[in-house]
Design an enzyme around this catalytic site. Structure first.
Site, mmCIF file in Angstrom:
data_model
loop_
_atom_site.group_PDB
_atom_site.id
_atom_site.type_symbol
_atom_site.label_atom_id
_atom_site.label_comp_id
_atom_site.label_asym_id
_atom_site.label_seq_id
_atom_site.Cartn_x
_atom_site.Cartn_y
_atom_site.Cartn_z
ATOM 1 N N ARG A 171 -10.904 46.868 10.331
ATOM 2 C CA ARG A 171 -9.648 46.248 9.834
ATOM 3 C C ARG A 171 -8.940 45.507 10.956
ATOM 4 N NH1 ARG A 171 -6.417 48.233 5.490
ATOM 5 N NH2 ARG A 171 -4.623 48.382 6.838
ATOM 6 N N ARG A 175 -10.432 40.071 19.782
ATOM 7 C CA ARG A 175 -10.500 38.549 20.142
ATOM 8 C C ARG A 175 -10.597 38.334 21.618
ATOM 9 N NH1 ARG A 175 -5.047 38.747 17.909
ATOM 10 N NH2 ARG A 175 -5.310 38.456 15.611
ATOM 11 N N ARG A 248 -4.942 61.534 2.716
ATOM 12 C CA ARG A 248 -4.454 61.758 3.823
ATOM 13 C C ARG A 248 -2.918 61.802 3.671
ATOM 14 N NH1 ARG A 248 -6.110 64.825 7.467
ATOM 15 N NH2 ARG A 248 -4.832 63.638 9.397
ATOM 16 N N ARG A 279 2.339 57.362 16.054
ATOM 17 C CA ARG A 279 3.004 56.223 16.212
ATOM 18 C C ARG A 279 4.457 56.304 16.370
ATOM 19 N NH1 ARG A 279 0.267 52.002 12.101
ATOM 20 N NH2 ARG A 279 0.613 53.415 10.251
ATOM 21 N N GLU A 299 5.207 59.314 13.348
ATOM 22 C CA GLU A 299 4.717 59.467 12.151
ATOM 23 C C GLU A 299 3.619 60.478 12.529
ATOM 24 O OE1 GLU A 299 3.891 55.470 10.333
ATOM 25 O OE2 GLU A 299 1.858 56.142 10.023
ATOM 26 N N TYR A 347 -8.009 51.280 -0.219
ATOM 27 C CA TYR A 347 -6.977 51.248 0.833
ATOM 28 C C TYR A 347 -6.521 49.755 1.035
ATOM 29 C CZ TYR A 347 -6.128 51.829 6.041
ATOM 30 O OH TYR A 347 -5.659 52.316 7.302
ATOM 31 N N ASP A 349 -3.850 46.765 1.348
ATOM 32 C CA ASP A 349 -2.366 46.333 1.672
ATOM 33 C C ASP A 349 -1.694 45.803 0.598
ATOM 34 O OD1 ASP A 349 -2.670 46.984 4.582
ATOM 35 O OD2 ASP A 349 -4.047 44.987 4.762
HETATM 36 P P1 FAD Z 1 2.912 53.145 -4.321
HETATM 37 O O1 FAD Z 1 3.776 52.347 -3.276
HETATM 38 O O2 FAD Z 1 2.569 54.547 -3.919
HETATM 39 O O3 FAD Z 1 3.607 53.375 -5.746
HETATM 40 C C1 FAD Z 1 3.140 54.438 -6.639
HETATM 41 C C2 FAD Z 1 4.515 54.888 -7.167
HETATM 42 O O4 FAD Z 1 4.022 55.765 -8.283
HETATM 43 C C3 FAD Z 1 5.187 56.052 -6.142
HETATM 44 O O5 FAD Z 1 6.711 55.527 -5.917
HETATM 45 C C4 FAD Z 1 5.136 57.404 -6.758
HETATM 46 O O6 FAD Z 1 6.341 58.281 -6.624
HETATM 47 C C5 FAD Z 1 4.842 56.894 -8.238
HETATM 48 N N1 FAD Z 1 4.229 58.057 -8.927
HETATM 49 C C6 FAD Z 1 3.106 58.564 -8.809
HETATM 50 N N2 FAD Z 1 2.942 59.534 -9.852
HETATM 51 C C7 FAD Z 1 3.768 59.516 -10.819
HETATM 52 C C8 FAD Z 1 4.090 60.240 -12.075
HETATM 53 N N3 FAD Z 1 3.326 60.922 -12.462
HETATM 54 N N4 FAD Z 1 5.394 59.911 -12.572
HETATM 55 C C9 FAD Z 1 6.063 59.067 -11.902
HETATM 56 N N5 FAD Z 1 5.969 58.275 -10.961
HETATM 57 C C10 FAD Z 1 4.747 58.463 -10.278
HETATM 58 N N6 FAD Z 1 0.551 47.113 3.529
HETATM 59 C C11 FAD Z 1 0.868 46.272 4.319
HETATM 60 O O7 FAD Z 1 0.253 45.098 3.618
HETATM 61 N N7 FAD Z 1 0.966 46.194 5.432
HETATM 62 C C12 FAD Z 1 1.611 47.303 6.192
HETATM 63 O O8 FAD Z 1 2.003 46.998 7.355
HETATM 64 C C13 FAD Z 1 1.585 48.585 5.347
HETATM 65 N N8 FAD Z 1 1.777 49.596 6.270
HETATM 66 C C14 FAD Z 1 1.357 50.881 5.407
HETATM 67 C C15 FAD Z 1 1.899 52.098 6.061
HETATM 68 C C16 FAD Z 1 1.703 53.174 5.642
HETATM 69 C C17 FAD Z 1 2.037 54.513 6.380
HETATM 70 C C18 FAD Z 1 1.151 53.236 4.214
HETATM 71 C C19 FAD Z 1 1.044 54.608 3.533
HETATM 72 C C20 FAD Z 1 0.733 52.235 3.674
HETATM 73 C C21 FAD Z 1 0.733 50.865 4.362
HETATM 74 N N9 FAD Z 1 0.847 49.777 3.434
HETATM 75 C C22 FAD Z 1 0.912 48.448 3.986
HETATM 76 C C23 FAD Z 1 0.101 49.673 2.077
HETATM 77 C C24 FAD Z 1 1.230 49.305 0.912
HETATM 78 O O9 FAD Z 1 2.084 50.702 1.192
HETATM 79 C C25 FAD Z 1 0.655 49.804 -0.085
HETATM 80 O O10 FAD Z 1 -0.395 48.553 -0.426
HETATM 81 C C26 FAD Z 1 1.740 49.391 -1.436
HETATM 82 O O11 FAD Z 1 2.735 50.099 -1.373
HETATM 83 C C27 FAD Z 1 0.816 50.236 -2.618
HETATM 84 O O12 FAD Z 1 1.786 49.961 -3.926
HETATM 85 P P2 FAD Z 1 1.343 50.729 -5.098
HETATM 86 O O13 FAD Z 1 2.309 50.157 -6.163
HETATM 87 O O14 FAD Z 1 -0.036 50.728 -5.333
HETATM 88 O O15 FAD Z 1 1.607 52.218 -4.741
HETATM 89 N N1 UDP Z 2 -6.845 52.410 15.051
HETATM 90 C C1 UDP Z 2 -7.210 52.819 16.469
HETATM 91 N N2 UDP Z 2 -6.258 52.787 17.448
HETATM 92 C C2 UDP Z 2 -5.018 52.314 17.313
HETATM 93 C C3 UDP Z 2 -4.912 51.584 16.132
HETATM 94 C C4 UDP Z 2 -5.780 51.939 14.983
HETATM 95 O O1 UDP Z 2 -8.162 53.302 16.695
HETATM 96 O O2 UDP Z 2 -4.330 52.150 18.280
HETATM 97 C C5 UDP Z 2 -7.936 52.660 14.109
HETATM 98 C C6 UDP Z 2 -7.592 53.761 13.286
HETATM 99 O O3 UDP Z 2 -8.960 54.279 12.950
HETATM 100 C C7 UDP Z 2 -6.827 53.320 12.126
HETATM 101 C C8 UDP Z 2 -7.626 51.970 11.777
HETATM 102 O O4 UDP Z 2 -7.794 51.395 13.223
HETATM 103 O O5 UDP Z 2 -7.176 54.303 10.976
HETATM 104 C C9 UDP Z 2 -6.887 50.822 11.061
HETATM 105 O O6 UDP Z 2 -5.540 50.861 11.554
HETATM 106 P P1 UDP Z 2 -4.213 50.189 10.745
HETATM 107 O O7 UDP Z 2 -3.242 50.009 11.985
HETATM 108 O O8 UDP Z 2 -4.980 48.925 10.002
HETATM 109 O O9 UDP Z 2 -4.007 51.420 9.948
HETATM 110 P P2 UDP Z 2 -2.786 51.628 8.940
HETATM 111 O O10 UDP Z 2 -1.909 50.501 9.196
HETATM 112 O O11 UDP Z 2 -3.416 51.417 7.707
HETATM 113 O O12 UDP Z 2 -2.303 52.969 8.957
#
Ligand code: FAD
Ligand code: UDP
Length: 366
Positions: A171, A175, A248, A279, A299, A347, A349
């Site tokens: 991911r 560069r 996780r 982080r 986090e 997984y 985005d």
């Molecule tokens: P979710 O946002 O998980 O929504 C699902 C919803 O369903 C939740 O609100 C939950 O409470 C609800 N739900 C579940 N079961 C039930 C039930 N039985 N009854 C009622 N409600 C229920 N993507 C990026 O593009 N850029 C980023 O920088 C990025 N950073 C991230 C960092 C973290 C820590 C995480 C965890 C994800 C990140 N993502 C990022 C990914 C992004 O969050 C997801 O792709 C997106 O929000 C997923 O949307 P979703 O609707 O699939 O799920």
């Molecule tokens: N990763 C790492 N070192 C860093 C940042 C990321 O080894 O400083 C690795 C780690 O395994 C992570 C993966 O790269 O799960 C993807 O990173 P990303 O930032 O895309 O993860 P996310 O934003 O989905 O948590």
């Protein structure tokens, strides 16, 4: 006749985009959300005028023009470019892996010198990399693997890098230019005003109930709509009949600090094994905030067990095989659509979730 065309379970991006497109076709939608707010993981909380990314840093990036135009029709995006910094025991390195990182690590200046160093350090890896460790060493050499990848990854995923799939590290860009942009995508930014602006627009005109667990009252909610769009975990929907999928989870520790600028950048990764968090996010930097105070979030990755939020699906072979069994059941359903990061156990985005919801809506809403 049932009162709604669709009952959407969850109010994250997948449900919200699907509901928005359904409404445009004149369909009636009910959204039920377990949490006490809408938006799923992109939800922001306003603290001292700072939009706090409540469930971890969310940076929007995509190469899909249709998705970019779509989100820009809902909110204006700023010019934020993600350039996190890694802190390894007090040594600061630019991310992703680029000439700034290589130069700091080895005191070298040119791409040719960096290539030679990596070539020398990857010589132990022959053939196709079999796991994350081999993939990482093969991409950036052993020094960077040891200092910037191994500790972070083992904290994040709770297992040895040799037991993790190679794709996770692919991911990240590698560069041979002095470019600290974390993403390769064409478009990137943060919605001005935070992600709630987008979610609120998407859900306008839907009936929304928060604080409701659909599965606790499934028959009742099923009776309200012609079809269900389910975005919760697929294994729970089927009462774990084939066993539990692994996830996780994360613990977030948020603090309001009486200082203007805590770390000078939105994201600092702590890449050693000993620091318990992966982080620290300083939220104001996503929107170039000039508030007198600041909000930071540490986090902490944690193993998932029942009752916790399942943030990341663990897409290894074992879990993928189990997911396929649930997916086969899901495929036979005529009244339920499974979507999103948890419904599709992917997984994803944000842009990919939006793409997936758009594709499904196109298929479904003829
Ligand atoms: P979710 O946002 O998980 O929504 C699902 C919803 O369903 C939740 O609100 C939950 O409470 C609800 N739900 C579940 N079961 C039930 C039930 N039985 N009854 C009622 N409600 C229920 N993507 C990026 O593009 N850029 C980023 O920088 C990025 N950073 C991230 C960092 C973290 C820590 C995480 C965890 C994800 C990140 N993502 C990022 C990914 C992004 O969050 C997801 O792709 C997106 O929000 C997923 O949307 P979703 O609707 O699939 O799920
Ligand atoms: N990763 C790492 N070192 C860093 C940042 C990321 O080894 O400083 C690795 C780690 O395994 C992570 C993966 O790269 O799960 C993807 O990173 P990303 O930032 O895309 O993860 P996310 O934003 O989905 O948590």
């Amino acid at each position: 006749m049932k009162p709604y065309d669709y009952v959407l379970v969850g109010s994250g991006l997948y449900s919200a985009v699907f509901a928005y497109l359904a409404k445009q076709k004149g369909r009636k939608c009910l959204v039920v959300e377990k949490r006490n707010h809408t938006g799923g993981n992109v939800y922001c909380e306003n603290i001292e005028g700072i939009h706090v990314h409540k469930y971890g840093a969310h940076i929007f990036h995509t190469s899909n023009k249709k998705v970019w135009e779509f989100v820009n029709s809902l909110a204006e995006f700023n010019r934020y470019t993600n350039s996190p910094v890694a802190n390894y025991k007090g040594e600061m390195y630019n991310m992703p892996f680029n000439m700034n990182t290589f130069s700091k690590m080895w005191g070298i200046c040119t791409p040719a010198e960096a290539r030679a160093k990596i070539e020398e350090q990857r010589s132990s890896i022959t053939g196709e990399p079999k796991n994350l460790e081999e993939q990482a060493v093969s991409l950036v050499g052993r020094d960077i693997y040891q200092k910037l990848i191994k500790g972070y990854t083992e904290k994040q995923w709770g297992r040895d890098c040799k037991d993790l799939p190679a794709f996770i590290i692919k991911r990240l860009p590698v560069r041979y230019t002095y470019d600290n942009n974390y993403f390769n995508d064409l478009y990137q930014g943060i919605p001005i005003g935070g992600y709630n602006v987008i979610i609120d627009k998407l859900l306008e005109g839907c009936h929304v109930e928060t604080g409701v667990d659909y599965l606790e009252n499934k028959e009742y909610y099923d009776s309200l709509g012609e079809k269900v769009v389910y975005t919760g975990p697929i294994d729970i929907y089927y009462d774990y009949q084939f066993g539990k999928l692994e996830y996780r989870s994360l613990k977030f520790e948020t603090e309001l600090l009486d200082e203007e600028n805590y770390q000078g950048v939105a994201v600092v990764n702590y890449t050693d094994r000993e620091t318990p968090y992966t982080r620290i996010i300083e939220h104001k930097h996503f929107e170039f905030g000039a508030q007198p105070k600041t909000v930071i979030t540490r986090e902490y990755p944690v193993g998932w067990s029942a009752g916790m939020e399942p943030y990341y699906p663990v897409n290894d072979e074992k879990n993928q095989a189990l997911y396929q069994k649930y997916a086969a059941l899901a495929q036979k359903e005529t009244g339920v659509i499974f979507g999103g990061r948890l419904g599709e156990y992917k997984y994803y985005d944000m842009d990919k979730v939006i793409e997936s919801a758009m594709r499904k809506a196109e298929e479904e809403l003829v």
